[in-house]
Design an enzyme around this catalytic site. Structure first.
Site, PDB file in Angstrom:
ATOM      1  N   CYS A 145      12.612  11.951   7.470  1.00  0.00           N
ATOM      2  CA  CYS A 145      12.543  11.638   8.910  1.00  0.00           C
ATOM      3  C   CYS A 145      13.878  11.924   9.573  1.00  0.00           C
ATOM      4  O   CYS A 145      13.951  12.159  10.772  1.00  0.00           O
ATOM      5  CB  CYS A 145      12.092  10.202   9.147  1.00  0.00           C
ATOM      6  SG  CYS A 145      12.713   9.051   7.958  1.00  0.00           S
ATOM      7  N   GLU A 155       7.020  16.937  16.302  1.00  0.00           N
ATOM      8  CA  GLU A 155       7.479  16.724  14.929  1.00  0.00           C
ATOM      9  C   GLU A 155       6.707  17.644  13.981  1.00  0.00           C
ATOM     10  O   GLU A 155       5.474  17.591  13.946  1.00  0.00           O
ATOM     11  CB  GLU A 155       7.219  15.271  14.552  1.00  0.00           C
ATOM     12  CG  GLU A 155       8.339  14.677  13.769  1.00  0.00           C
ATOM     13  CD  GLU A 155       7.975  13.319  13.218  1.00  0.00           C
ATOM     14  OE1 GLU A 155       8.580  12.959  12.213  1.00  0.00           O
ATOM     15  OE2 GLU A 155       7.096  12.647  13.778  1.00  0.00           O
ATOM     16  N   GLU A 163       9.155   2.105  11.528  1.00  0.00           N
ATOM     17  CA  GLU A 163      10.132   3.201  11.502  1.00  0.00           C
ATOM     18  C   GLU A 163       9.374   4.509  11.486  1.00  0.00           C
ATOM     19  O   GLU A 163       8.574   4.757  10.589  1.00  0.00           O
ATOM     20  CB  GLU A 163      11.016   3.056  10.276  1.00  0.00           C
ATOM     21  CG  GLU A 163      11.700   1.702  10.287  1.00  0.00           C
ATOM     22  CD  GLU A 163      12.795   1.577   9.270  1.00  0.00           C
ATOM     23  OE1 GLU A 163      13.518   2.561   9.092  1.00  0.00           O
ATOM     24  OE2 GLU A 163      12.898   0.517   8.659  1.00  0.00           O
ATOM     25  N   LYS A 166       0.852  -1.183   0.000  1.00  0.00           N
ATOM     26  CA  LYS A 166       0.000   0.000   0.000  1.00  0.00           C
ATOM     27  C   LYS A 166       0.893   1.240   0.000  1.00  0.00           C
ATOM     28  O   LYS A 166       1.436   1.643   1.036  1.00  0.00           O
ATOM     29  CB  LYS A 166      -0.910   0.043   1.236  1.00  0.00           C
ATOM     30  CG  LYS A 166      -1.964   1.121   1.071  1.00  0.00           C
ATOM     31  CD  LYS A 166      -2.541   1.634   2.365  1.00  0.00           C
ATOM     32  CE  LYS A 166      -1.774   2.768   2.965  1.00  0.00           C
ATOM     33  NZ  LYS A 166      -1.732   4.025   2.199  1.00  0.00           N
TER      34      LYS A 166
END
Ligand code: FAD
Length: 1005
Positions: A796, A893, A762, A681
């Site tokens: 990231c 974040e 992750e 996906k």
């Protein structure tokens, strides 16, 4: 006697004459012989390479050390592990000196300053004037070069341009009365001669768009050149590293074609003979000169960046542009010498070398061609070879000394280069003045040395031919994985291919992309548009949305295919990955172009993502071959225990949009090569790239059902997959919020579930970089910019917290802000764009909310104006200063181009701040204190820590990537342990004893 032998004899004769004069020169009997600080440093450095490295590193950092304590501390740190007796001596003296550090610190500073003054002729034109006058009085000439910090902003580039113009004016005025007399006076080039580094005239040289960089440099260079013409002065364009070579040559031709400058012959450029392509470049520029009826100077050098070029090529797996053996460079220098002299009608040759053989060969070659000493000149570096310069002047040659001027900090980099050159094992100066090599050897023909050398040394080291530095020619290393080379956009062929790929894709935008289940395309009843974030009205593709039934069917297809695929031999599965890598390679420009359109990556970022995908295929294929062999656990007689691995089952691959191909591909192929089947996906925002990837999987020959593709949102399709009882493995990369919910969902076991689900998770980071007080700010500024703003801060690994130790803040932040202002914001399809759009409207709004919060709570230090006419989700790189470590902006974040600067009183506090977040992904440090580097290495707890380099751009195999705490479960993508996550380990133990007899060699596995 043959012609060649006679010439060799004549070269030797002239060489000996030069050596005689050098030896008789009472003022400098031996370049390194003096027992002063410099002389001793040279002597010790040549004896002990470890001392040399540590000492030169100390010299490099010295000017940034502000207190005597710091000077003594650094010196002790650098010499700590050096075994040479001399360092014990220095260490002893310094330890005693610690009581009153001002005394040793002052002494060290004075000595290093005196050493710098040997090679740097003054702080500026004015203070260099007495030295220039002395050179002129001794019958030589000069060229002046300005040393400076790396240029990172428009203001710095403007300042440099003004300094060059100012230098021209000053020298013209100050030397008005100086005349050169003697037999060469008639053909004399201008007395005022300035050498320019083009990198000083441009804030950002963009490899993928040399035209724009050339235009920016021209805007500053042309006025300097016109001023030089008005003053009848000479301008030389120095040659820097290989990446700037084509650009410099193009710029030179462009400059000379300017109408105002067309009739002016006093410009020069440099050819570096250590480059394999240098003869070809010389021929081309000579042709150009003939075609355009132009005359100019060519300075022939061997080249000052030899080690650097090798390092860059090795790190990028590019072909090494320089020769790898010294005689090859020397022989090439002699070939080009002849070429220049033969073309004296269009070019005035300047032979820049301290090698008496090279100089004598040029003089004899000129003589044989009927040229006179005034038809060419020799050049030397200030302070490097005074006795050679004086000898040549005495013999009636024209000699020019290259005189750098500048402050101590930028001067150190230059000083260290000169020290390295003087102590280089292969260098002429060391051979003559340090190692007392016999004269016949020094004057021997490099071509003959070349053939001798080739006999004893493996071809890949001694010889030519285009090469890459791999394990094969780096014997000190184990064979290692060789990464795919990123595209070198300095090559015009690469730029053309990328432009063409973008054009071709434009015509393919807006197509429909189906699901793929069990090898069949399923169009579905609903569709979703994937759009270009830089131009949201542009639809990249229409994506079929998967339903619950599609998910169920896809998992079922994967389950059916599992029984066959999991039993497919490892060799075949690894072979499949290699075929896939081949497909990716063949489509690399097309795939990169998709990334430009669908997720807003700039050219180099898009290319890097494709390269990483190829690396994942090749690396995991190699790793699976290793793991597939199994492992004998212990060697005991009578029993064989083998540990091997089996696939887990069906994997759900839930991929992010920020590395739309690399991470998608990495997670998928890891699962496949280990024998699992998968349902993929892709992220909604990068679905078209997901569809292209699926096509490539099929084209590479993957059997139906082994990989299935279902598009949809995370909430719908993603959740269904995670919760499905027949899914055994989930590989997810994305936000903390989604990652933790997957972790939770996967922990629920259903009654009919086969396995406990394995989650490879992750997530993000709140990554910090510490800038120490002694950091090299030229490097730190560029490292910060790359880490924080490449791909708009949406990696990231991106930097979002900059921690400045003590007073470094004041020196760093203003430069950083100016450098950020030089970034080009624009459409990613334009090759000169540094900053494109953020991924979508949600991200745009979220980042804007954080920026508004920042404006209310902190000091907005920088947010550039967006260029007009942009319609996409563009956000300027933004910096807030004076931010507390606990502030929301420093903890949450943001995933966008927003950087907060947090001041720290000392390194202890900096490390505390760095560790004080729920995340532990990447981190960085810029420091030149060995002790501080060691501390940060052990105390800054993140998955990937980078020292003195940017914190993004992990390379497969080299930097296994992944974090812990709320950044992930501790898995390392692209590392040797990664595949183990996709398999169950098994141990089979067999008793091999029969009636008391155990065979000595077992054959069961
Ligand atoms: C006036 C002047 C201007 C200069 N301008 C420039 C410039 O614009 N750009 C620039 O790059 N350099 C420039 N240089 C620097 C110059 O490149 C070095 O000083 C020069 O290479 C030293 O060469 P040499 O002939 O004096 O000494 P040598 O000792 O004969 O040669 C040393 C050189 O050989 C090459 N070399 C060393 N080891 C190897 C090896 N294993 N395999 C292959 N090649 C090897 C390297 O180029 C090294 O610098 C300039 C030098 C002078 C004197």
């Amino acid at each position: 006697m043959s012609n060649i032998a006679t010439i060799q004899l004549e070269i030797e004769q002239l060489g000996r004459e030069i050596f005689d004069l050098i030896d008789k020169d009472r003022r400098h009997p031996n370049l390194f012989g003096d027992k002063d600080f410099y002389g001793r440093l040279m002597e010790w450095s040549m004896r002990d390479p470890v001392f040399k490295t540590q000492m030169f590193r100390f010299v490099d950092v010295l000017p940034t050390l502000t207190s005597p304590d710091d000077v003594v501390k650094h010196m002790l740190e650098y010499l700590k592990d050096v075994k040479a007796p001399v360092s014990t001596l220095i260490r002893g003296a310094l330890t005693v000196g610690r009581l009153i550090p001002a005394i040793p610190a002052t002494l060290i500073r004075q000595n290093v300053l005196a050493m710098a003054n040997l090679f740097i002729s003054g702080q500026d034109g004015k203070s260099a004037l007495p030295n220039l006058r002395q050179i002129w009085k001794e019958g030589a000439r000069f060229t002046v070069d300005i040393l400076g910090e790396a240029v990172v902003s428009e203001r710095e580039a403007d300042e440099f341009a003004a300094r060059y113009s100012g230098l021209l004016d000053f020298l013209a005025e100050a030397t008005r009365a100086w005349k050169l007399e003697g037999p060469l006076a008639a053909s004399e080039p201008p007395l005022v001669n300035v050498s320019v580094k083009i990198s000083a005239l441009c804030a950002r040289v963009q490899a993928s768009d040399p035209e724009t960089s050339i235009a920016a440099i021209m805007a500053r260079m042309k006025p300097i050149a016109i001023r030089a013409k008005e003053l009848s002065a000479f301008i030389n364009l120095d040659m820097e590293h290989f990446g700037l070579k084509e650009l410099t040559l193009d710029l030179f031709k462009k400059l000379l074609s300017e109408p105002e400058l067309q009739d002016y012959p006093h410009f020069g450029l440099v050819i570096q003979a250590y480059l394999r392509g240098s003869q070809n470049d010389t021929e081309k520029i000579l042709d150009w000169a003939r075609q355009h009826g132009r005359q100019f100077t060519i300075r022939l050098v061997k080249g000052a960046y030899w080690d650097f070029e090798k390092v860059v090529a090795a790190q990028k797996t590019w072909e090494i542009p320089v020769y790898l053996s010294k005689p090859e460079t020397d022989a090439n220098y002699e070939r080009i010498t002849r070429l220049l002299l033969e073309n004296r009608n269009v070019v005035y040759p300047a032979f820049a070398s301290h090698n008496v053989r090279s100089l004598a060969q040029a003089a004899i070659c000129a003589q044989k061609l009927g040229l006179k000493p005034g038809d060419y000149e020799f050049q030397m570096l200030y302070g490097m070879a005074k006795p050679i310069r004086r000898a040549l002047v005495k013999l009636g040659y024209r000699v020019r000394e290259y005189c750098p001027v500048g402050e101590l900090v930028p001067g150190m980099a230059y000083l260290v280069r000169r020290l390295l050159e003087n102590t280089s094992n292969e260098g002429f100066l060391r051979a003559k003045f340090g190692a007392n090599t016999p004269i016949p050897e020094l004057l021997s023909d490099p071509a003959s040395r070349l053939s001798n050398r080739r006999q004893g040394v493996p071809d890949n080291i001694a010889s030519s031919g285009s090469q890459r530095l791999t394990a094969v020619n780096r014997p000190y290393q184990e064979p290692h994985f060789v990464n795919e080379a990123p595209t070198d956009f300095t090559l015009s062929s690469a730029r053309t291919r990328m432009s063409q790929a973008l054009e071709v894709l434009r015509a393919k935008l807006g197509q429909a992309y189906p699901l793929v289940i069990g090898g069949k395309q399923v169009m579905g009843s609903q569709q979703m548009a994937s759009i270009n974030p830089a131009a949201p009205k542009q639809v990249i593709g229409h994506i079929a949305l998967g339903t619950t039934l599609d998910v169920v069917n896809a998992v079922a297809a994967a389950r059916t295919a599992f029984s066959h695929w999991s039993r497919t031999p490892v060799e075949e599965r690894s072979g499949f990955l290699e075929r896939l890598a081949g497909k990716l390679r063949a489509s690399r420009y097309e795939l990169a172009a998709w990334e430009v359109f669908e997720v807003g990556k700039t050219w180099s970022e898009a290319d890097a993502d494709v390269v990483e995908a190829i690396d994942f295929c090749m690396f995991y294929s190699q790793e699976m071959r290793r793991l597939g062999r199994g492992r004998l656990t212990q060697d005991v007689p009578g029993e064989v225990s083998i540990e091997s691995y089996v696939a887990r089952g069906v994997g759900a691959i839930i991929a992010p949009w920020n590395f739309p191909l690399a991470i998608l591909c990495g997670m998928t192929v890891a699962a496949l090569v280990t024998g699992n089947t998968v349902v993929i996906k892709p992220a909604e925002q990068s679905s078209v790239i997901g569809a292209r990837f699926m096509t490539l999987l099929q084209e590479a020959g993957l059997p139906d059902g082994v990989a299935n593709l279902v598009f949809g949102t995370g909430e719908a399709v993603g959740s269904l997959l995670v919760a499905h009882p027949d899914v055994d493995l989930i590989a997810f990369t994305g936000s903390r919020e989604v990652g933790t919910s997957i972790w939770q969902m996967a922990s629920v076991t259903h009654r009919d579930q086969r396995n406990l689900k394995k989650v490879i998770c992750e997530m993000g980071g709140k990554n910090a970089m510490i800038i120490d007080t002694d950091a090299d700010l030229d490097e730190a500024v560029l490292g910060i910019i790359h880490s924080a703003f490449d791909f708009q801060g949406q990696k990231c690994s991106a930097l979002s917290r900059l921690i400045t130790v003590r007073n470094v803040h004041k020196r760093l932040v203003p430069r950083l802000i100016e450098a950020v202002a030089a970034l080009k914001i624009g459409l990613p399809e334009n090759p000169n764009t540094d900053v494109g759009p953020v991924i979508d409207q949600d991200a745009f709004k979220k980042i804007q909310r954080y920026i508004e919060l920042g404006k209310r709570e902190h000091y907005l230090a920088c947010q550039a104006q967006l260029p007009s006419g942009l319609e996409g989700y563009f956000i300027s790189p933004t910096i807030f200063t004076g931010v507390e470590s606990a502030a929301r902006l420093a903890q949450e974040e943001i995933f966008g181009p927003v950087l907060v600067v947090i001041p720290a009183n000392d390194l202890d506090q900096a490390i505390d701040i760095a560790n004080n977040t729920p995340f532990a992904l990447t981190g960085g440090l810029y420091s030149r204190s060995p002790q501080n580097i060691a501390r940060v290495r052990s105390e800054f707890l993140v998955g990937n820590l980078y020292v003195n380099r940017p914190i993004t751009g992990a390379i497969v195999g080299r930097h296994p990537f992944g974090g812990f705490k709320m950044s992930g479960g501790g898995t390392k993508a692209g590392g040797v342990d990664y595949l183990l996550n996709c398999m169950f380990p098994r141990v089979v133990t067999e008793n091999t004893v029969r009636r008391g007899f155990a065979p000595e060699t077992e054959t069961v596995w």
